[in-house]
Write an enzyme that holds these catalytic residues in place. Sequence first.
Site, PDB file in Angstrom:
ATOM      1  N   CYS A 112      16.090  -1.145   4.252  1.00 51.65           N
ATOM      2  CA  CYS A 112      17.469  -1.867   3.834  1.00 51.65           C
ATOM      3  C   CYS A 112      17.468  -2.824   3.231  1.00 51.65           C
ATOM      4  O   CYS A 112      17.958  -3.401   2.129  1.00 51.65           O
ATOM      5  CB  CYS A 112      18.528  -2.266   4.789  1.00 51.65           C
ATOM      6  N   HIS A 256      24.021  -6.545   2.562  1.00 48.66           N
ATOM      7  CA  HIS A 256      24.025  -5.564   2.335  1.00 48.66           C
ATOM      8  C   HIS A 256      25.165  -5.123   3.613  1.00 48.66           C
ATOM      9  O   HIS A 256      25.636  -5.348   4.790  1.00 48.66           O
ATOM     10  CB  HIS A 256      22.881  -5.095   3.363  1.00 48.66           C
ATOM     11  N   ASN A 286      26.671   2.687   4.876  1.00 46.15           N
ATOM     12  CA  ASN A 286      25.746   2.006   4.762  1.00 46.15           C
ATOM     13  C   ASN A 286      25.122   2.881   4.005  1.00 46.15           C
ATOM     14  O   ASN A 286      24.704   3.852   4.088  1.00 46.15           O
ATOM     15  CB  ASN A 286      24.800   1.493   5.973  1.00 46.15           C
TER      16      ASN A 286
HETATM   17  N1  ACO Z   1      31.780   7.064  19.026  1.00 45.23           N
HETATM   18  C1  ACO Z   1      32.262   6.573  20.205  1.00 45.23           C
HETATM   19  N2  ACO Z   1      31.586   6.234  21.001  1.00 45.23           N
HETATM   20  C2  ACO Z   1      30.420   6.001  20.108  1.00 45.23           C
HETATM   21  C3  ACO Z   1      29.656   5.970  19.691  1.00 45.23           C
HETATM   22  C4  ACO Z   1      30.288   6.862  18.293  1.00 45.23           C
HETATM   23  N3  ACO Z   1      30.208   7.206  16.838  1.00 45.23           N
HETATM   24  N4  ACO Z   1      28.311   5.894  19.538  1.00 45.23           N
HETATM   25  C5  ACO Z   1      28.593   5.396  20.760  1.00 45.23           C
HETATM   26  N5  ACO Z   1      29.254   5.211  21.301  1.00 45.23           N
HETATM   27  C6  ACO Z   1      29.616   4.797  22.528  1.00 45.23           C
HETATM   28  C7  ACO Z   1      28.313   4.325  23.117  1.00 45.23           C
HETATM   29  O1  ACO Z   1      27.653   6.396  23.581  1.00 45.23           O
HETATM   30  C8  ACO Z   1      28.130   3.752  24.239  1.00 45.23           C
HETATM   31  O2  ACO Z   1      29.060   4.417  25.885  1.00 45.23           O
HETATM   32  P1  ACO Z   1      28.603   4.195  27.001  1.00 45.23           P
HETATM   33  O3  ACO Z   1      29.081   2.351  26.423  1.00 45.23           O
HETATM   34  O4  ACO Z   1      30.144   5.189  27.437  1.00 45.23           O
HETATM   35  O5  ACO Z   1      27.482   4.143  27.364  1.00 45.23           O
HETATM   36  C9  ACO Z   1      29.726   2.523  23.496  1.00 45.23           C
HETATM   37  O6  ACO Z   1      29.792   3.624  22.551  1.00 45.23           O
HETATM   38  C10 ACO Z   1      29.092   1.498  23.211  1.00 45.23           C
HETATM   39  O7  ACO Z   1      27.756   1.975  22.288  1.00 45.23           O
HETATM   40  P2  ACO Z   1      26.765   1.194  21.627  1.00 45.23           P
HETATM   41  O8  ACO Z   1      25.696   1.069  20.505  1.00 45.23           O
HETATM   42  O9  ACO Z   1      26.651   0.019  22.513  1.00 45.23           O
HETATM   43  O10 ACO Z   1      28.283   0.066  20.119  1.00 45.23           O
HETATM   44  P3  ACO Z   1      27.695  -1.062  19.751  1.00 45.23           P
HETATM   45  O11 ACO Z   1      28.723  -1.904  19.621  1.00 45.23           O
HETATM   46  O12 ACO Z   1      26.024  -2.204  19.623  1.00 45.23           O
HETATM   47  O13 ACO Z   1      27.938  -0.163  18.554  1.00 45.23           O
HETATM   48  C11 ACO Z   1      26.576   0.395  16.254  1.00 45.23           C
HETATM   49  C12 ACO Z   1      26.604   0.409  17.454  1.00 45.23           C
HETATM   50  C13 ACO Z   1      27.212   0.022  15.275  1.00 45.23           C
HETATM   51  C14 ACO Z   1      25.428   0.667  15.806  1.00 45.23           C
HETATM   52  C15 ACO Z   1      26.392  -1.231  16.382  1.00 45.23           C
HETATM   53  O14 ACO Z   1      25.002  -1.823  17.115  1.00 45.23           O
HETATM   54  C16 ACO Z   1      25.651  -2.019  14.768  1.00 45.23           C
HETATM   55  O15 ACO Z   1      25.551  -1.735  13.052  1.00 45.23           O
HETATM   56  N6  ACO Z   1      24.568  -1.896  14.656  1.00 45.23           N
HETATM   57  C17 ACO Z   1      23.574  -2.135  13.480  1.00 45.23           C
HETATM   58  C18 ACO Z   1      22.988  -1.508  12.738  1.00 45.23           C
HETATM   59  C19 ACO Z   1      22.166  -2.447  11.695  1.00 45.23           C
HETATM   60  O16 ACO Z   1      22.452  -3.032  11.232  1.00 45.23           O
HETATM   61  N7  ACO Z   1      21.247  -1.280  11.362  1.00 45.23           N
HETATM   62  C20 ACO Z   1      20.000  -1.995  10.157  1.00 45.23           C
HETATM   63  C21 ACO Z   1      20.220  -1.028   8.533  1.00 45.23           C
HETATM   64  S1  ACO Z   1      20.465   0.728   8.953  1.00 45.23           S
HETATM   65  C22 ACO Z   1      18.466   0.699   8.233  1.00 45.23           C
HETATM   66  O17 ACO Z   1      17.704  -0.067   8.096  1.00 45.23           O
HETATM   67  C23 ACO Z   1      18.488   2.462   7.981  1.00 45.23           C
END
Ligand code: ACO
Length: 329
Positions: A112, A256, A286
């Site tokens: 990214c 980003h 993204n």
């Molecule tokens: N739909 C419904 N529920 C979901 C989904 C989904 N698509 N995905 C996960 N959940 C559930 C999980 O199973 C979890 O359930 P549980 O509490 O029963 O265990 C709950 O939702 C919370 O999951 P978290 O992973 O804690 O959710 P979070 O709020 O952290 O959001 C996300 C996840 C969106 C991925 C976030 O962490 C994020 O954006 N992180 C950063 C991503 C990023 O910046 N990446 C860098 C660039 S990518 C690259 O370099 C290629």
Amino acid sequence: MSIKIAGTGSYIPERILTNADLEKMVDTNDEWIRTRTGISERHLAAPDQVTSDLGAEACRKALEAAGVDASEVGAVIVATCTPDYTFPSTAANIHRKLQLNKAFCFDLSAACCGFLSVLETACGIMMANKKYRYVLAVGAEKLSTIVNWDDRSTCILFGDGAGAVLLENVDDGDNTGLIASDMNTDGNWSEILKLPGGGSVNPPSERTIAEHLHGIHMQGQETFKLAVNAIVSACRTVESEAGISIRDDVKLVIPHQANIRIIQAVAKRLDITDEQVIVNINRYGNTSAASIAICFDEAVRTGRLQRGDLALLASFGSGLVWGAQLIRY
Ligand code: ACO
């Protein structure tokens, strides 16, 4: 001597995958995706469209905007984590498709943070001795090919697209181009965001396919926490090195597009207004190395960025690599 952004271009493939479409593929829902990520839809390339096709189209538009012929381009650097092949480079394939006959071409890998890494390389090194008059800086991704479509925690995040800027070495002394930058890596965090299969650690095999090692693996929450602090710190370093105020002097912050909550947390910590931040994650998701290049082109084409304005680019991604760059457009 200055480096001018002579033209910008972007290309977004036609097919749209909405959150409603994803509801039919995995156990998710539109509300969860929008509130946790800010994404409503993303675009996917057609099966016969490869990364160099997306990149070539963005380059063609950047050349057209600048009124520069393909034969004048001296170099092309493509940032991508979804290259056409491991080799030859995606940049070499763009060379062929656009007949950039005098261009030296290569790819660069920084996930990214790829587009910022291209700008750092092009402006800070390649164009510094004026050897190259025109350099195409490109971010292009077909991330749909490395998404595990059974993994609801990652498949909702990503989209395909490409962006390009044509950089020009100019003598007019307007002090345009890359004014200040702060680029960083911490390889100790390399495990939290990776594509484990296909390289020398896990060469392609039946095992790597069965274990889904050719898809994106991400520890989302860890990545989220690190991202906000790293981006803010890089922005503040650039602010102090350039002797400017982000709030008062920067027209547009171009972050980003990984997650709307990361963008909002960064904006809050930088104490900037909504008008100062460009957001298009709702439409494209993204797009990794392409996201800042696409935003830059949108900012220029919609008039949000005018000649002479300062833009602050900020990114974060696998590596970990993160950074910020102050650019006078
Ligand atoms: N739909 C419904 N529920 C979901 C989904 C989904 N698509 N995905 C996960 N959940 C559930 C999980 O199973 C979890 O359930 P549980 O509490 O029963 O265990 C709950 O939702 C919370 O999951 P978290 O992973 O804690 O959710 P979070 O709020 O952290 O959001 C996300 C996840 C969106 C991925 C976030 O962490 C994020 O954006 N992180 C950063 C991503 C990023 O910046 N990446 C860098 C660039 S990518 C690259 O370099 C290629």
